[in-house]
Design an enzyme around this catalytic site. Structure first.
Site, mmCIF file in Angstrom:
data_model
loop_
_atom_site.group_PDB
_atom_site.id
_atom_site.type_symbol
_atom_site.label_atom_id
_atom_site.label_comp_id
_atom_site.label_asym_id
_atom_site.label_seq_id
_atom_site.Cartn_x
_atom_site.Cartn_y
_atom_site.Cartn_z
ATOM 1 N N GLY A 277 27.555 -52.403 3.124
ATOM 2 C CA GLY A 277 28.604 -52.931 2.256
ATOM 3 C C GLY A 277 28.440 -54.382 1.850
ATOM 4 O O GLY A 277 29.408 -55.033 1.452
ATOM 5 N N ASP B 279 24.171 -55.082 8.094
ATOM 6 C CA ASP B 279 23.823 -53.898 7.299
ATOM 7 C C ASP B 279 25.067 -53.079 6.982
ATOM 8 O O ASP B 279 25.726 -52.552 7.886
ATOM 9 C CB ASP B 279 22.822 -53.049 8.115
ATOM 10 C CG ASP B 279 22.291 -51.840 7.347
ATOM 11 O OD1 ASP B 279 22.587 -51.705 6.150
ATOM 12 O OD2 ASP B 279 21.555 -51.046 7.981
ATOM 13 N N GLY C 201 21.716 -52.190 -0.071
ATOM 14 C CA GLY C 201 21.245 -50.944 -0.668
ATOM 15 C C GLY C 201 21.749 -50.815 -2.081
ATOM 16 O O GLY C 201 21.063 -51.173 -3.049
ATOM 17 N N SER C 202 22.989 -50.327 -2.209
ATOM 18 C CA SER C 202 23.540 -50.105 -3.549
ATOM 19 C C SER C 202 23.634 -51.398 -4.357
ATOM 20 O O SER C 202 23.490 -51.369 -5.579
ATOM 21 C CB SER C 202 24.890 -49.408 -3.451
ATOM 22 O OG SER C 202 25.655 -49.949 -2.414
ATOM 23 N N ASP D 107 15.586 -46.937 6.097
ATOM 24 C CA ASP D 107 16.578 -46.227 6.913
ATOM 25 C C ASP D 107 16.122 -44.821 7.260
ATOM 26 O O ASP D 107 16.051 -43.954 6.388
ATOM 27 C CB ASP D 107 17.897 -46.118 6.129
ATOM 28 C CG ASP D 107 18.628 -47.435 6.046
ATOM 29 O OD1 ASP D 107 18.875 -48.043 7.099
ATOM 30 O OD2 ASP D 107 18.959 -47.856 4.923
ATOM 31 N N MET E 170 25.908 -53.615 12.481
ATOM 32 C CA MET E 170 26.311 -52.637 11.466
ATOM 33 C C MET E 170 27.715 -53.000 10.981
ATOM 34 O O MET E 170 28.650 -53.085 11.777
ATOM 35 C CB MET E 170 26.346 -51.220 12.039
ATOM 36 C CG MET E 170 24.996 -50.576 12.294
ATOM 37 S SD MET E 170 23.855 -50.534 10.894
ATOM 38 C CE MET E 170 24.787 -49.656 9.645
ATOM 39 N N PHE F 120 25.363 -43.536 5.645
ATOM 40 C CA PHE F 120 25.368 -43.435 4.177
ATOM 41 C C PHE F 120 25.317 -44.824 3.550
ATOM 42 O O PHE F 120 25.842 -45.775 4.134
ATOM 43 C CB PHE F 120 26.652 -42.741 3.680
ATOM 44 C CG PHE F 120 26.899 -41.420 4.344
ATOM 45 C CD1 PHE F 120 26.235 -40.278 3.910
ATOM 46 C CD2 PHE F 120 27.760 -41.327 5.424
ATOM 47 C CE1 PHE F 120 26.439 -39.061 4.548
ATOM 48 C CE2 PHE F 120 27.978 -40.109 6.072
ATOM 49 C CZ PHE F 120 27.310 -38.974 5.628
ATOM 50 N N MET G 16 17.998 -44.617 12.809
ATOM 51 C CA MET G 16 19.306 -44.045 13.150
ATOM 52 C C MET G 16 19.025 -42.657 13.698
ATOM 53 O O MET G 16 19.352 -41.629 13.083
ATOM 54 C CB MET G 16 20.197 -44.009 11.898
ATOM 55 C CG MET G 16 20.738 -45.385 11.554
ATOM 56 S SD MET G 16 21.397 -45.467 9.889
ATOM 57 C CE MET G 16 19.899 -45.797 8.989
ATOM 58 N N HIS H 213 14.791 -49.129 10.311
ATOM 59 C CA HIS H 213 16.064 -48.949 11.012
ATOM 60 C C HIS H 213 16.170 -47.488 11.440
ATOM 61 O O HIS H 213 16.425 -46.606 10.617
ATOM 62 C CB HIS H 213 17.193 -49.350 10.047
ATOM 63 C CG HIS H 213 18.571 -49.186 10.592
ATOM 64 N ND1 HIS H 213 19.701 -49.261 9.800
ATOM 65 C CD2 HIS H 213 19.026 -48.958 11.853
ATOM 66 C CE1 HIS H 213 20.770 -49.076 10.544
ATOM 67 N NE2 HIS H 213 20.395 -48.879 11.794
ATOM 68 N N HIS I 265 14.008 -52.820 3.784
ATOM 69 C CA HIS I 265 14.758 -52.116 4.833
ATOM 70 C C HIS I 265 14.600 -50.612 4.639
ATOM 71 O O HIS I 265 14.848 -50.076 3.553
ATOM 72 C CB HIS I 265 16.229 -52.524 4.747
ATOM 73 C CG HIS I 265 17.080 -52.015 5.864
ATOM 74 N ND1 HIS I 265 17.127 -52.619 7.104
ATOM 75 C CD2 HIS I 265 17.922 -50.961 5.930
ATOM 76 C CE1 HIS I 265 17.964 -51.955 7.882
ATOM 77 N NE2 HIS I 265 18.468 -50.933 7.197
#
Ligand code: DX5
Ligand code: ZN
Length: 217
Positions: free
Chosen positions: A176, A174, A196-197, A34, A136, A142, A67, A65, A32
């Site tokens: 959290g 996408d 991500g994280s 961003d 989302m 972020f 944005m 993606h 992915h």
């Protein structure tokens, strides 16, 4: 079976190639990517040069993606850089139907993203033109934000819309997503979970294996 799509936004950019190889070796299919313009979302991430560079080191599916405001300005360029799937935000397109067609004509799979507060009917009439819808589950901009709980209900409703139409549009979520909520999300009907994280924060291999164990992959 749920696929995961690690978001390189949370990768170590000084070791981007290495980080990508690590996720690839874990059998991950999607990457992915961003792209943020500082206008549609508050932050700026990266653009074409990074995508072209990493295209040379992996055959993973590039899930780009966007944005960015008025993404129709850049579709062909992102396709040339190596995007496989291009996702645009419904909120960023004046003529969404036209942009979806443009993505397909550029030879990519087309997806539309919806911000948390955007209702599902924003994609209702174009749903059968889409390869994927991205829900989302945070306000975009972020990495590392908290999953918004009502997203699960939205995913379930979208799944019903897709089933009622008898089509095979994929659902991606996408924001959290981590090992503690991934099962709930999967059961709601998600096909691809961006992380991500939860993938790049700390030990990448261990993080992916923990998620795979949780979803019994
Ligand atoms: C947020 C981006 C996400 C982000 C997800 O605006 O679209 O893809 O990288 O990061 P986590 O999984 O940490 O919420
Ligand atoms: Zn994203």
């Amino acid at each position: 079976m749920l696929e995961i799509a690690p978001s390189i936004l949370s990768a170590d950019f000084a070791k981007l190639g290495e980080n990508i190889k690590t996720v690839e070796q874990e059998g991950v299919k999607y990457l992915h990517i961003d792209v943020m313009d500082g206008l549609f979302v508050p932050s700026i991430s990266f653009g074409m040069p990074i995508i072209s560079s990493i295209r040379k080191i992996t055959d993973m599916v590039f899930d780009v993606h966007l944005m960015i405001e008025s993404p129709e300005r850049y579709i062909e360029e992102f396709a040339r850089c190596g995007a496989d799937i291009i996702t645009v935000h419904a909120e960023a397109c004046k003529h969404l139907d036209r942009v979806v067609t443009q993505i397909k004509e550029a030879g990519c799979k087309a997806a539309v993203a919806l911000n948390p507060a955007t209702p599902l009917n924003a994609v209702e009439y174009v749903l059968d033109m889409l390869d994927m819808v991205l829900i989302m589950s945070v306000n975009p901009g972020f990495g590392g934000q908290k999953y918004i709980p009502y997203s699960t209900e939205k995913i379930k409703e979208l799944k019903k819309m897709i089933e009622n139409k008898g089509i095979s549009t994929l659902i991606e979520v996408d924001g959290g997503v981590n090992a503690s909520n991934v099962v709930e999300i999967m059961e709601a009907g998600v096909d691809i979970a961006v992380m991500g994280s939860a993938v790049f924060g700390g030990e990448i291999k261990a993080n992916i294996e923990k998620v795979y164990q949780t979803i019994k992959k």
